[in-house]
Design a protein around this motif. Structure first.
Motif, PDB file in Angstrom:
ATOM      1  N   PRO A 179       0.627  -1.102  -0.121  1.00 38.71           N
ATOM      2  CA  PRO A 179      -0.086  -0.168  -0.079  1.00 38.71           C
ATOM      3  C   PRO A 179       0.833   1.166  -0.200  1.00 38.71           C
ATOM      4  N   GLY A 180       0.198   2.203  -0.559  1.00 39.25           N
ATOM      5  CA  GLY A 180       0.886   3.560  -0.508  1.00 39.25           C
ATOM      6  C   GLY A 180       0.988   4.429   0.792  1.00 39.25           C
ATOM      7  N   LYS A 181       1.448   5.487   0.992  1.00 39.87           N
ATOM      8  CA  LYS A 181       1.408   6.185   2.464  1.00 39.87           C
ATOM      9  C   LYS A 181       0.308   7.221   2.224  1.00 39.87           C
ATOM     10  N   GLU A 182      -0.433   7.660   3.138  1.00 42.11           N
ATOM     11  CA  GLU A 182      -1.208   8.645   3.107  1.00 42.11           C
ATOM     12  C   GLU A 182      -0.656   9.783   3.717  1.00 42.11           C
ATOM     13  N   HIS A 185      -1.613  15.489   6.095  1.00 42.28           N
ATOM     14  CA  HIS A 185      -2.434  16.721   5.952  1.00 42.28           C
ATOM     15  C   HIS A 185      -3.553  16.728   4.929  1.00 42.28           C
ATOM     16  N   THR A 186      -3.030  16.154   3.658  1.00 42.68           N
ATOM     17  CA  THR A 186      -3.849  16.149   2.426  1.00 42.68           C
ATOM     18  C   THR A 186      -4.695  14.968   2.148  1.00 42.68           C
ATOM     19  N   GLY A 187      -4.295  13.883   3.021  1.00 38.61           N
ATOM     20  CA  GLY A 187      -4.903  12.628   2.749  1.00 38.61           C
ATOM     21  C   GLY A 187      -4.731  11.791   1.447  1.00 38.61           C
ATOM     22  N   GLU A 188      -3.790  12.664   0.555  1.00 35.24           N
ATOM     23  CA  GLU A 188      -3.227  12.016  -0.524  1.00 35.24           C
ATOM     24  C   GLU A 188      -2.291  10.717  -0.273  1.00 35.24           C
ATOM     25  N   VAL A 189      -2.877   9.762  -1.152  1.00 36.55           N
ATOM     26  CA  VAL A 189      -1.933   8.320  -0.977  1.00 36.55           C
ATOM     27  C   VAL A 189      -0.790   8.425  -1.820  1.00 36.55           C
ATOM     28  N   THR A 190       0.308   8.285  -1.717  1.00 33.91           N
ATOM     29  CA  THR A 190       1.564   8.263  -2.755  1.00 33.91           C
ATOM     30  C   THR A 190       2.171   6.956  -2.271  1.00 33.91           C
ATOM     31  N   GLY A 191       3.014   6.609  -3.509  1.00 38.02           N
ATOM     32  CA  GLY A 191       3.904   5.306  -3.001  1.00 38.02           C
ATOM     33  C   GLY A 191       2.995   4.148  -3.457  1.00 38.02           C
TER      34      GLY A 191
END
Length: 260
Positions: A179-182, A185-191
């Motif tokens: 899984p990516g990392k949330e 602050h923004t809640g965006e999931v990256t990676g």
């Protein structure tokens, strides 16, 4: 060979790849054993026989010219697989049948299995339909046609091999991904990575063959007798010039070389 089951252009190219692989191997053996200068190390004396085994003699390393040449050769080698693999002949096969046909072509074109008259000179690829049409602005071509045409095809094939690699799953073996990392602050999931089915046996076999063939590509260009008149920095400059003037976008459409 009363019946040749493969197109002449495909067969001729594969013959040359076998030859070039042997030539590149010989080139590698002629270079110092270490890229950078190295003092080497002593061997180990056998306690009973006194025989000394192992060890390495001092190495002067590779010169800047050798490093530049090998680096360019390796980049060019990435293109070799498509010289054979992009031929439309393979479109009629898939799966195990495709692998079997590739292995058959490889087998029947090995050195010693083809008549001497059918071997391919280092600077030429007989049977290939290469069109040499120069535009009016190219009144003087400083490189031999066969050398220039081969380098043009290498640029094209490099791009095609890159596209092939991007089409494969991201992992060779099946993988569950992660899984990516949330972002806090923004809640965006990256990676993260999605699950990967891995490569099929056919894809593995094809990539393995492509990589072996890629080892030969450098000699397709580098063994041309044109280079014998240059040395040192002048040789590197000429190689870079050939590479530059044959890049996609710098040659007219009519001069591009069909994949087959």
């Amino acid at each position: 060979m009363a019946e040749n089951p493969f197109p002449d252009a495909l067969r001729a190219t594969r013959i040359r790849l076998h030859q070039a692989t042997a030539e590149l191997t010989a080139l590698g053996r002629a270079l110092p054993w270490s890229v950078e200068p190295h003092d080497g190390w002593p061997g180990k004396e056998h306690s009973h026989t006194g025989e000394v085994t192992g060890g390495r003699p001092p190495s002067p390393g590779w010169t800047d010219e050798q490093k530049a040449a090998v680096d360019e050769f390796r980049q060019e080698c990435l293109a070799l697989s498509e010289t054979v693999s992009a031929h439309p002949y393979w479109a009629d096969f898939a799966g195990g049948a495709l692998v079997d046909r590739r292995m058959e072509l490889k087998s029947i074109t090995r050195p010693g299995t083809v008549p001497e008259a059918e071997t391919i000179p280092a600077a030429c690829l007989p049977g290939l339909e290469i069109e040499h049409t120069y535009h009016s602005g190219m009144a003087e071509n400083p490189f031999p046609d066969a050398l220039r045409a081969t380098q043009i095809r290498l640029h094209q094939a490099t791009a095609e091999l890159t596209a092939l690699g991007r089409a494969l799953p991201w992992s060779v073996e099946p993988h569950d991904g992660w899984p990516g990392k949330e972002h806090s602050h923004t809640g965006e999931v990256t990676g993260g990575r999605p699950p990967s089915p891995g490569w099929t046996d056919e894809q593995k076999a094809a990539v393995d063959e492509f990589r072996q063939e890629c080892l030969a590509l450098s000699e397709t260009v580098s063994a041309h007798p044109y280079w014998a008149d240059f040395a040192g920095g002048a040789l590197v400059d000429r190689r870079m010039e050939l590479k530059s003037i044959t890049r996609p976008g710098t040659v007219p459409e009519a001069e591009t070389i069909p994949a087959a």
